[in-house]
Design a protein around this motif. Structure first.
Motif, PDB file in Angstrom:
ATOM      1  N   MET A  55      -8.564 -29.102   1.661  1.00  0.00           N
ATOM      2  CA  MET A  55      -7.248 -29.707   1.430  1.00  0.00           C
ATOM      3  C   MET A  55      -6.491 -29.783   2.755  1.00  0.00           C
ATOM      4  O   MET A  55      -6.358 -28.778   3.451  1.00  0.00           O
ATOM      5  CB  MET A  55      -6.464 -28.853   0.419  1.00  0.00           C
ATOM      6  CG  MET A  55      -5.041 -29.314   0.224  1.00  0.00           C
ATOM      7  SD  MET A  55      -4.104 -28.242  -0.911  1.00  0.00           S
ATOM      8  CE  MET A  55      -4.560 -28.902  -2.493  1.00  0.00           C
ATOM      9  N   LYS A  56      -6.028 -31.000   3.077  1.00  0.00           N
ATOM     10  CA  LYS A  56      -5.293 -31.176   4.346  1.00  0.00           C
ATOM     11  C   LYS A  56      -3.786 -31.176   4.060  1.00  0.00           C
ATOM     12  O   LYS A  56      -3.311 -31.908   3.190  1.00  0.00           O
ATOM     13  CB  LYS A  56      -5.721 -32.470   5.037  1.00  0.00           C
ATOM     14  CG  LYS A  56      -7.161 -32.421   5.521  1.00  0.00           C
ATOM     15  CD  LYS A  56      -7.522 -33.625   6.348  1.00  0.00           C
ATOM     16  CE  LYS A  56      -8.919 -33.483   6.955  1.00  0.00           C
ATOM     17  NZ  LYS A  56      -9.987 -33.286   5.966  1.00  0.00           N
ATOM     18  N   VAL A  57      -3.097 -30.350   4.842  1.00  0.00           N
ATOM     19  CA  VAL A  57      -1.666 -30.149   4.603  1.00  0.00           C
ATOM     20  C   VAL A  57      -0.905 -30.392   5.904  1.00  0.00           C
ATOM     21  O   VAL A  57      -1.302 -29.886   6.960  1.00  0.00           O
ATOM     22  CB  VAL A  57      -1.392 -28.698   4.128  1.00  0.00           C
ATOM     23  CG1 VAL A  57       0.078 -28.520   3.779  1.00  0.00           C
ATOM     24  CG2 VAL A  57      -2.279 -28.330   2.947  1.00  0.00           C
ATOM     25  N   VAL A  58       0.168 -31.170   5.784  1.00  0.00           N
ATOM     26  CA  VAL A  58       1.015 -31.418   6.952  1.00  0.00           C
ATOM     27  C   VAL A  58       2.149 -30.399   6.988  1.00  0.00           C
ATOM     28  O   VAL A  58       2.714 -30.056   5.945  1.00  0.00           O
ATOM     29  CB  VAL A  58       1.550 -32.874   6.902  1.00  0.00           C
ATOM     30  CG1 VAL A  58       2.962 -32.968   7.414  1.00  0.00           C
ATOM     31  CG2 VAL A  58       0.647 -33.790   7.706  1.00  0.00           C
ATOM     32  N   LEU A  59       2.458 -29.916   8.193  1.00  0.00           N
ATOM     33  CA  LEU A  59       3.594 -29.011   8.395  1.00  0.00           C
ATOM     34  C   LEU A  59       4.686 -29.805   9.090  1.00  0.00           C
ATOM     35  O   LEU A  59       4.435 -30.425  10.125  1.00  0.00           O
ATOM     36  CB  LEU A  59       3.181 -27.845   9.299  1.00  0.00           C
ATOM     37  CG  LEU A  59       1.994 -27.005   8.831  1.00  0.00           C
ATOM     38  CD1 LEU A  59       1.530 -26.064   9.939  1.00  0.00           C
ATOM     39  CD2 LEU A  59       2.386 -26.198   7.596  1.00  0.00           C
ATOM     40  N   ALA A  60       5.868 -29.813   8.512  1.00  0.00           N
ATOM     41  CA  ALA A  60       6.955 -30.584   9.130  1.00  0.00           C
ATOM     42  C   ALA A  60       8.233 -29.767   9.087  1.00  0.00           C
ATOM     43  O   ALA A  60       8.591 -29.209   8.054  1.00  0.00           O
ATOM     44  CB  ALA A  60       7.159 -31.909   8.395  1.00  0.00           C
ATOM     45  N   GLY A  61       8.903 -29.713  10.230  1.00  0.00           N
ATOM     46  CA  GLY A  61      10.158 -28.967  10.252  1.00  0.00           C
ATOM     47  C   GLY A  61      10.762 -28.985  11.626  1.00  0.00           C
ATOM     48  O   GLY A  61      10.262 -29.639  12.536  1.00  0.00           O
ATOM     49  N   GLU A  73      -8.945 -21.855   2.816  1.00  0.00           N
ATOM     50  CA  GLU A  73      -9.678 -23.103   2.558  1.00  0.00           C
ATOM     51  C   GLU A  73      -8.865 -24.346   2.925  1.00  0.00           C
ATOM     52  O   GLU A  73      -9.409 -25.464   2.926  1.00  0.00           O
ATOM     53  CB  GLU A  73     -10.130 -23.171   1.090  1.00  0.00           C
ATOM     54  CG  GLU A  73      -9.014 -23.334   0.058  1.00  0.00           C
ATOM     55  CD  GLU A  73      -8.423 -22.017  -0.438  1.00  0.00           C
ATOM     56  OE1 GLU A  73      -8.367 -21.065   0.363  1.00  0.00           O
ATOM     57  OE2 GLU A  73      -7.993 -21.959  -1.600  1.00  0.00           O
ATOM     58  N   ALA A  74      -7.573 -24.197   3.236  1.00  0.00           N
ATOM     59  CA  ALA A  74      -6.754 -25.372   3.579  1.00  0.00           C
ATOM     60  C   ALA A  74      -6.759 -25.603   5.093  1.00  0.00           C
ATOM     61  O   ALA A  74      -7.036 -24.698   5.874  1.00  0.00           O
ATOM     62  CB  ALA A  74      -5.318 -25.164   3.091  1.00  0.00           C
ATOM     63  N   GLU A  75      -6.462 -26.858   5.477  1.00  0.00           N
ATOM     64  CA  GLU A  75      -6.334 -27.195   6.907  1.00  0.00           C
ATOM     65  C   GLU A  75      -4.897 -27.604   7.143  1.00  0.00           C
ATOM     66  O   GLU A  75      -4.362 -28.431   6.402  1.00  0.00           O
ATOM     67  CB  GLU A  75      -7.274 -28.339   7.272  1.00  0.00           C
ATOM     68  CG  GLU A  75      -8.737 -28.022   7.095  1.00  0.00           C
ATOM     69  CD  GLU A  75      -9.574 -29.278   7.337  1.00  0.00           C
ATOM     70  OE1 GLU A  75      -9.832 -29.605   8.504  1.00  0.00           O
ATOM     71  OE2 GLU A  75      -9.923 -29.937   6.332  1.00  0.00           O
ATOM     72  N   TRP A  76      -4.279 -27.056   8.187  1.00  0.00           N
ATOM     73  CA  TRP A  76      -2.849 -27.240   8.432  1.00  0.00           C
ATOM     74  C   TRP A  76      -2.652 -28.035   9.710  1.00  0.00           C
ATOM     75  O   TRP A  76      -3.203 -27.683  10.748  1.00  0.00           O
ATOM     76  CB  TRP A  76      -2.165 -25.878   8.559  1.00  0.00           C
ATOM     77  CG  TRP A  76      -2.584 -24.903   7.498  1.00  0.00           C
ATOM     78  CD1 TRP A  76      -3.639 -24.038   7.559  1.00  0.00           C
ATOM     79  CD2 TRP A  76      -1.993 -24.718   6.208  1.00  0.00           C
ATOM     80  NE1 TRP A  76      -3.732 -23.310   6.398  1.00  0.00           N
ATOM     81  CE2 TRP A  76      -2.723 -23.700   5.544  1.00  0.00           C
ATOM     82  CE3 TRP A  76      -0.903 -25.291   5.542  1.00  0.00           C
ATOM     83  CZ2 TRP A  76      -2.430 -23.259   4.266  1.00  0.00           C
ATOM     84  CZ3 TRP A  76      -0.587 -24.839   4.275  1.00  0.00           C
ATOM     85  CH2 TRP A  76      -1.342 -23.844   3.640  1.00  0.00           C
ATOM     86  N   PHE A  77      -1.844 -29.075   9.659  1.00  0.00           N
ATOM     87  CA  PHE A  77      -1.603 -29.932  10.836  1.00  0.00           C
ATOM     88  C   PHE A  77      -0.118 -30.271  10.950  1.00  0.00           C
ATOM     89  O   PHE A  77       0.499 -30.637   9.933  1.00  0.00           O
ATOM     90  CB  PHE A  77      -2.309 -31.295  10.693  1.00  0.00           C
ATOM     91  CG  PHE A  77      -3.790 -31.232  10.477  1.00  0.00           C
ATOM     92  CD1 PHE A  77      -4.667 -31.270  11.560  1.00  0.00           C
ATOM     93  CD2 PHE A  77      -4.317 -31.170   9.189  1.00  0.00           C
ATOM     94  CE1 PHE A  77      -6.047 -31.243  11.355  1.00  0.00           C
ATOM     95  CE2 PHE A  77      -5.692 -31.139   8.979  1.00  0.00           C
ATOM     96  CZ  PHE A  77      -6.563 -31.174  10.055  1.00  0.00           C
ATOM     97  N   VAL A  96       4.149 -29.155   3.778  1.00  0.00           N
ATOM     98  CA  VAL A  96       4.943 -27.934   3.736  1.00  0.00           C
ATOM     99  C   VAL A  96       6.061 -28.137   4.737  1.00  0.00           C
ATOM    100  O   VAL A  96       5.802 -28.371   5.925  1.00  0.00           O
ATOM    101  CB  VAL A  96       4.067 -26.707   4.075  1.00  0.00           C
ATOM    102  CG1 VAL A  96       4.916 -25.455   4.247  1.00  0.00           C
ATOM    103  CG2 VAL A  96       3.024 -26.497   2.986  1.00  0.00           C
ATOM    104  N   VAL A  97       7.297 -28.104   4.262  1.00  0.00           N
ATOM    105  CA  VAL A  97       8.394 -28.564   5.107  1.00  0.00           C
ATOM    106  C   VAL A  97       9.507 -27.521   5.201  1.00  0.00           C
ATOM    107  O   VAL A  97       9.799 -26.811   4.247  1.00  0.00           O
ATOM    108  CB  VAL A  97       8.982 -29.900   4.580  1.00  0.00           C
ATOM    109  CG1 VAL A  97       7.918 -30.970   4.526  1.00  0.00           C
ATOM    110  CG2 VAL A  97       9.624 -29.741   3.210  1.00  0.00           C
TER     111      VAL A  97
END
Ligand code: NAP
Ligand code: GLV
Length: 303
Positions: free
Chosen positions: A1-7, A27-31, A50-51
């Motif tokens: 699962m690809k997850v974007v980090l924004a903040g 198991e997740a990938e954070w970008f 995830v913001v």
């Protein structure tokens, strides 16, 4: 699962978060968006964001987003972003550790107001040795606005100490009547069109003389000029303010040096990566497994 980090990178410090998020959900990938671009990962592969109060436009161009998970409890800034993807479930942060921190801050403020410790601080600065009457906790009536995760935790923390705590709900006692019956008001409402500016001259006038205001929710709940007028007129005795219309509070703002105002730098209850990462992971796994998502925001109600 690809997850974007924004903040806001400075405020959020993704470095601190990454280790906790990775531990909670290996198991997740954070970008971040920059990392996504640098790694040439197609934006269409991102399913969640995830913001932490990101700048407007941060989530544009993610066509397969299925969850926006806020690291903040309050989502007013997110909802004010006209580019926030429509129709994507938005979850806010609900973490018992955060509620506990909020309860501690409210307890400190209520206790200091009850025992007059802010007044003693002023007297120290003036070099004055002067005792005032010592009251019991059961002589102090506290009104908590907002009965959600935060308001509930605050009431649970204050009541066993003997404070006479009342929670205000919109379908119960009218606000003016509730204010009139209490000498300390703790605001923990979400910022919505219905609550913006709720703490104005009329609300302050409804409070009994010598009352105090503790705002731990959002600055825009308070009409600053009305609060200053109520303090300067001697109707209110003190305000504890953690949140402001503009943050950081501008250097020229009168709150900074007002003798009856205590300023905190939006520190009442910060999200703790150690516990909040588990909350994020639980919701991302629910998304992956097709289970119901937790703590969803009703965009129509704006909280
Ligand atoms: P929550 O669980 O969503 O609770 C909101 C409560 O407010 C609910 O009880 C809701 O009533 C009530 N409410 C909403 N609109 C209302 C209205 N117009 N009149 C009366 N009551 C109303 O939110 P929370 O987690 O407790 O957080 C509350 C706020 O605290 C956040 O939105 C954020 O602004 C602030 N906060 C500040 C900090 C900080 O560090 N300073 C940290 C965390 C949170 P219903 O039960 O009827 O829906
Ligand atoms: C902080 O103010 C939050 O809403 O989490």
């Amino acid at each position: 699962m690809k997850v974007v980090l924004a903040g806001d990178a400075d405020a959020t410090g993704w470095g601190r978060w990454r280790a906790e998020l990775a531990a909670a959900m290996p198991e997740a990938e954070w970008f971040t968006r920059d990392e996504l671009a640098a790694a040439r990962v197609p934006a269409a592969e991102v399913v969640a964001a995830v913001v932490a109060s990101p700048p407007p436009g941060s989530l544009v161009g993610l066509p397969n987003l299925r969850l926006i998970q806020s690291l903040w409890a309050g989502v007013d800034r997110l909802l004010a972003d006209p580019t926030l993807p429509e129709g994507v479930p938005l979850a806010r942060m609900v973490d018992p550790a955060m509620s506990a921190a909020m309860a501690e801050t409210a307890l400190w403020a209520v206790l200091a107001l009850h025992r007059g410790f802010f007044a003693y601080q002023r007297r120290q600065r003036e070099g004055r040795w002067q005792l005032h009457a010592q009251r019991r906790a059961d002589e102090v009536r506290v009104l908590v606005l907002g009965q959600g995760a935060m308001g509930h935790a605050v009431m649970q923390r204050l009541a066993p100490l003997g404070y006479r705590v009342q929670g205000w709900r919109r379908d119960g006692t009218a606000l003016a009547a509730a204010l009139a019956a209490n000498e300390i008001v703790v605001n923990l409402l979400p910022l919505t069109p219905a609550t913006r500016g709720l703490l104005d001259a009329r609300a302050f006038a409804a409070l009994p003389p010598g009352a105090a205001v503790v705002n731990l929710a959002r600055g825009a709940h308070v009409v600053d000029a009305d609060l200053l007028a109520a303090l300067d007129a001697g109707h209110l005795r003190h305000a504890v303010l953690d949140v402001f219309h503009q943050e950081p509070l501008p250097a020229a703002h009168p709150f900074w040096h007002h003798p009856q105002v205590t300023v905190l730098p939006h520190a009442a209850a910060s999200t703790d990566p150690r516990s909040a990462s588990a909350v994020v992971a639980a919701n991302l796994r629910a998304l992956r497994d097709g289970r119901p998502l937790a703590h969803l925001v009703d965009r129509g109600r704006a909280y």
